[in-house]
Design a protein around this motif. Structure first.
Motif, PDB file in Angstrom:
ATOM      1  N   PHE A 141       9.997 -31.006 -39.754  1.00  0.00           N
ATOM      2  CA  PHE A 141      10.991 -29.963 -39.453  1.00  0.00           C
ATOM      3  C   PHE A 141      11.399 -30.012 -37.990  1.00  0.00           C
ATOM      4  O   PHE A 141      12.562 -29.856 -37.652  1.00  0.00           O
ATOM      5  N   PHE A 142      10.413 -30.225 -37.115  1.00  0.00           N
ATOM      6  CA  PHE A 142      10.723 -30.231 -35.689  1.00  0.00           C
ATOM      7  C   PHE A 142      11.642 -31.391 -35.338  1.00  0.00           C
ATOM      8  O   PHE A 142      12.541 -31.243 -34.516  1.00  0.00           O
ATOM      9  N   PHE A 143      11.427 -32.544 -35.987  1.00  0.00           N
ATOM     10  CA  PHE A 143      12.334 -33.665 -35.722  1.00  0.00           C
ATOM     11  C   PHE A 143      13.721 -33.382 -36.272  1.00  0.00           C
ATOM     12  O   PHE A 143      14.726 -33.779 -35.680  1.00  0.00           O
ATOM     13  N   LEU A 144      13.786 -32.682 -37.413  1.00  0.00           N
ATOM     14  CA  LEU A 144      15.092 -32.304 -37.971  1.00  0.00           C
ATOM     15  C   LEU A 144      15.832 -31.355 -37.042  1.00  0.00           C
ATOM     16  O   LEU A 144      17.057 -31.377 -36.969  1.00  0.00           O
ATOM     17  N   LEU A 145      15.056 -30.500 -36.325  1.00  0.00           N
ATOM     18  CA  LEU A 145      15.654 -29.466 -35.484  1.00  0.00           C
ATOM     19  C   LEU A 145      15.863 -29.937 -34.055  1.00  0.00           C
ATOM     20  O   LEU A 145      16.007 -29.120 -33.152  1.00  0.00           O
ATOM     21  N   ASN A 146      15.864 -31.238 -33.835  1.00  0.00           N
ATOM     22  CA  ASN A 146      16.085 -31.810 -32.505  1.00  0.00           C
ATOM     23  C   ASN A 146      15.027 -31.399 -31.500  1.00  0.00           C
ATOM     24  O   ASN A 146      15.277 -31.431 -30.304  1.00  0.00           O
ATOM     25  N   ALA A 147      13.862 -30.970 -31.969  1.00  0.00           N
ATOM     26  CA  ALA A 147      12.771 -30.633 -31.054  1.00  0.00           C
ATOM     27  C   ALA A 147      11.777 -31.793 -31.088  1.00  0.00           C
ATOM     28  O   ALA A 147      10.686 -31.676 -31.627  1.00  0.00           O
ATOM     29  N   ASP A 148      12.184 -32.907 -30.516  1.00  0.00           N
ATOM     30  CA  ASP A 148      11.390 -34.135 -30.631  1.00  0.00           C
ATOM     31  C   ASP A 148      10.011 -33.981 -30.007  1.00  0.00           C
ATOM     32  O   ASP A 148       8.995 -34.341 -30.590  1.00  0.00           O
ATOM     33  N   PHE A 149      10.019 -33.405 -28.786  1.00  0.00           N
ATOM     34  CA  PHE A 149       8.760 -33.311 -28.048  1.00  0.00           C
ATOM     35  C   PHE A 149       7.774 -32.397 -28.771  1.00  0.00           C
ATOM     36  O   PHE A 149       6.582 -32.684 -28.860  1.00  0.00           O
ATOM     37  N   LEU A 150       8.309 -31.309 -29.335  1.00  0.00           N
ATOM     38  CA  LEU A 150       7.465 -30.381 -30.085  1.00  0.00           C
ATOM     39  C   LEU A 150       6.861 -31.072 -31.309  1.00  0.00           C
ATOM     40  O   LEU A 150       5.688 -30.864 -31.636  1.00  0.00           O
ATOM     41  N   GLY A 151       7.668 -31.922 -31.955  1.00  0.00           N
ATOM     42  CA  GLY A 151       7.156 -32.651 -33.119  1.00  0.00           C
ATOM     43  C   GLY A 151       6.022 -33.577 -32.754  1.00  0.00           C
ATOM     44  O   GLY A 151       4.996 -33.645 -33.446  1.00  0.00           O
ATOM     45  N   VAL A 152       6.192 -34.296 -31.628  1.00  0.00           N
ATOM     46  CA  VAL A 152       5.139 -35.214 -31.191  1.00  0.00           C
ATOM     47  C   VAL A 152       3.877 -34.443 -30.823  1.00  0.00           C
ATOM     48  O   VAL A 152       2.762 -34.820 -31.193  1.00  0.00           O
ATOM     49  N   VAL A 153       4.068 -33.302 -30.113  1.00  0.00           N
ATOM     50  CA  VAL A 153       2.908 -32.483 -29.739  1.00  0.00           C
ATOM     51  C   VAL A 153       2.215 -31.945 -30.980  1.00  0.00           C
ATOM     52  O   VAL A 153       0.985 -31.881 -31.049  1.00  0.00           O
ATOM     53  N   GLN A 154       3.010 -31.581 -31.980  1.00  0.00           N
ATOM     54  CA  GLN A 154       2.428 -31.079 -33.231  1.00  0.00           C
ATOM     55  C   GLN A 154       1.515 -32.131 -33.860  1.00  0.00           C
ATOM     56  O   GLN A 154       0.393 -31.828 -34.272  1.00  0.00           O
ATOM     57  N   ILE A 155       2.006 -33.373 -33.907  1.00  0.00           N
ATOM     58  CA  ILE A 155       1.183 -34.431 -34.515  1.00  0.00           C
ATOM     59  C   ILE A 155      -0.064 -34.674 -33.678  1.00  0.00           C
ATOM     60  O   ILE A 155      -1.185 -34.727 -34.192  1.00  0.00           O
ATOM     61  N   VAL A 156       0.127 -34.776 -32.343  1.00  0.00           N
ATOM     62  CA  VAL A 156      -1.003 -35.144 -31.484  1.00  0.00           C
ATOM     63  C   VAL A 156      -2.049 -34.040 -31.453  1.00  0.00           C
ATOM     64  O   VAL A 156      -3.242 -34.281 -31.643  1.00  0.00           O
ATOM     65  N   VAL A 157      -1.582 -32.780 -31.242  1.00  0.00           N
ATOM     66  CA  VAL A 157      -2.536 -31.692 -31.064  1.00  0.00           C
ATOM     67  C   VAL A 157      -3.141 -31.264 -32.393  1.00  0.00           C
ATOM     68  O   VAL A 157      -4.365 -31.187 -32.531  1.00  0.00           O
ATOM     69  N   TYR A 158      -2.286 -31.013 -33.395  1.00  0.00           N
ATOM     70  CA  TYR A 158      -2.821 -30.485 -34.651  1.00  0.00           C
ATOM     71  C   TYR A 158      -3.508 -31.577 -35.461  1.00  0.00           C
ATOM     72  O   TYR A 158      -4.700 -31.491 -35.745  1.00  0.00           O
ATOM     73  N   ALA A 159      -2.732 -32.582 -35.846  1.00  0.00           N
ATOM     74  CA  ALA A 159      -3.315 -33.600 -36.716  1.00  0.00           C
ATOM     75  C   ALA A 159      -4.364 -34.414 -35.977  1.00  0.00           C
ATOM     76  O   ALA A 159      -5.318 -34.918 -36.574  1.00  0.00           O
ATOM     77  N   GLY A 160      -4.210 -34.539 -34.658  1.00  0.00           N
ATOM     78  CA  GLY A 160      -5.176 -35.322 -33.906  1.00  0.00           C
ATOM     79  C   GLY A 160      -6.369 -34.506 -33.475  1.00  0.00           C
ATOM     80  O   GLY A 160      -7.484 -34.709 -33.922  1.00  0.00           O
ATOM     81  N   ALA A 161      -6.120 -33.520 -32.592  1.00  0.00           N
ATOM     82  CA  ALA A 161      -7.240 -32.826 -31.947  1.00  0.00           C
ATOM     83  C   ALA A 161      -7.858 -31.770 -32.838  1.00  0.00           C
ATOM     84  O   ALA A 161      -9.067 -31.761 -33.067  1.00  0.00           O
ATOM     85  N   VAL A 162      -7.020 -30.857 -33.382  1.00  0.00           N
ATOM     86  CA  VAL A 162      -7.571 -29.716 -34.101  1.00  0.00           C
ATOM     87  C   VAL A 162      -8.297 -30.160 -35.372  1.00  0.00           C
ATOM     88  O   VAL A 162      -9.418 -29.737 -35.656  1.00  0.00           O
ATOM     89  N   MET A 163      -7.649 -31.053 -36.120  1.00  0.00           N
ATOM     90  CA  MET A 163      -8.267 -31.500 -37.367  1.00  0.00           C
ATOM     91  C   MET A 163      -9.538 -32.303 -37.102  1.00  0.00           C
ATOM     92  O   MET A 163     -10.531 -32.185 -37.823  1.00  0.00           O
TER      93      MET A 163
END
Lengths: 189, 101
Positions: free
Chosen positions: A44-66
């Motif tokens: 969704f973030f990539f669809l909404l032109n929020a590229d940086f937020l999308g990358v942070v979402q993957i790195v922080v949530y899928a990477g660190a939190v999980m």
């Protein structure tokens, strides 16, 4: 057309993954589906032109939190299904969900915002985010960093206290302690 | 058929419902944390959508701060989880019910 298709595809996938997360009895499965849902959210973030937020979402949530949750689950046996004593009726849950959905639907009916704020022309999304974050939100950024530091210290203090005791052999320790007490009493007698 | 802001807001509301259902229904501490992550993510989707449709970058900044809050919540929550398992040998929230009313 393509964006509409992507929106509905990601929406269905995310809702399905999160539903699996909250309804599954096995914690490992629900953690895996939660990680998948986080990845789909970044779509969704990539669809909404929020590229940086999308990358942070993957790195922080899928990477660190999980990874942190998976690490935490290593401390106890999570392979057995979690038996929960649910005493309330299902109708109560349904009613509360319905009431909450109604409230949200009433609160977020068409809000049309006309005015738009000025953004830097020609700047990509990460640059815009950086400019905004380090000028208007600098104090909040620093406070967030202090909050993360406090949370890190709190995590260390909470989890690291008596770290020399093994979690899996807590009962053995307890038994040994009782045996020691008995031994002491016998010696005194 | 174009995707509008209302589509995104309704989707965020739906995801929020799922998270709320998890918070209300599950009695496992770990599942409670998972459900609260879902709640925070639903808010993030709504903020990013509003940021896009109003052409305003500030919604994304709020989403970043929400992610920071979620990260610190995980750190403290995991410490509490380990402490609870050490004390009670389970992560069932019913064990915290010490006042019999």
């Amino acid at each position: 057309m393509f964006e509409t298709l992507a929106f509905y595809a990601f929406g269905g996938l995310t809702a399905a993954m999160f539903l699996i997360t909250v309804t599954n009895k096995n914690i490992v499965y629900s953690m895996a589906s939660l990680a998948a849902g986080m990845i789909f959210i970044s779509g969704f973030f990539f669809l909404l032109n929020a590229d940086f937020l999308g990358v942070v979402q993957i790195v922080v949530y899928a990477g660190a939190v999980m990874a942190l949750y998976a690490f935490g689950m290593m401390f106890f046996d999570s392979s057995k299904p979690s038996n929960e004593h649910i005493t309330s009726n299902k109708s109560i849950f349904g009613l509360s969900i319905g009431a909450a959905l109604l409230t949200v639907a009433m609160l977020c009916v068409p809000v049309s915002v006309e005015h738009s704020y000025k953004t830097l022309d020609g700047a990509k999304n990460p640059q815009q985010v950086g400019m905004e974050l380090f000028t208007n939100y600098l104090l909040a950024f620093e406070m967030a960093s202090i909050m993360l530091l406090v949370a890190m210290i709190a995590g260390i203090v909470l989890a690291g206290k008596r770290m020399d005791d093994s979690y899996t052999t807590t009962v053995d320790h307890h038994d040994r302690h009782i045996e020691d007490l008995k031994l002491n009493q016998e010696q005194r007698a | 058929m174009e995707v509008t802001l209302n589509h995104y807001l309704l989707l965020a509301a739906l995801l929020f419902m799922i998270g709320l259902f998890g918070v209300i229904r599950r009695k496992n501490l770990l599942m409670l944390f998972f459900a609260s992550e879902i709640l925070l993510n639903a808010a993030n989707v709504a903020l990013a959508a509003i940021s896009y449709y109003t052409n305003n970058i500030q919604g994304q900044i709020m989403a970043f701060f929400i992610i920071a809050i979620a990260a610190s919540e995980v750190a403290v929550g995991l410490g509490f989880l380990i402490l609870m398992y050490k004390r009670m040998n389970s992560v069932d929230l019913d064990n915290l019910q010490i006042m019999k009313g």
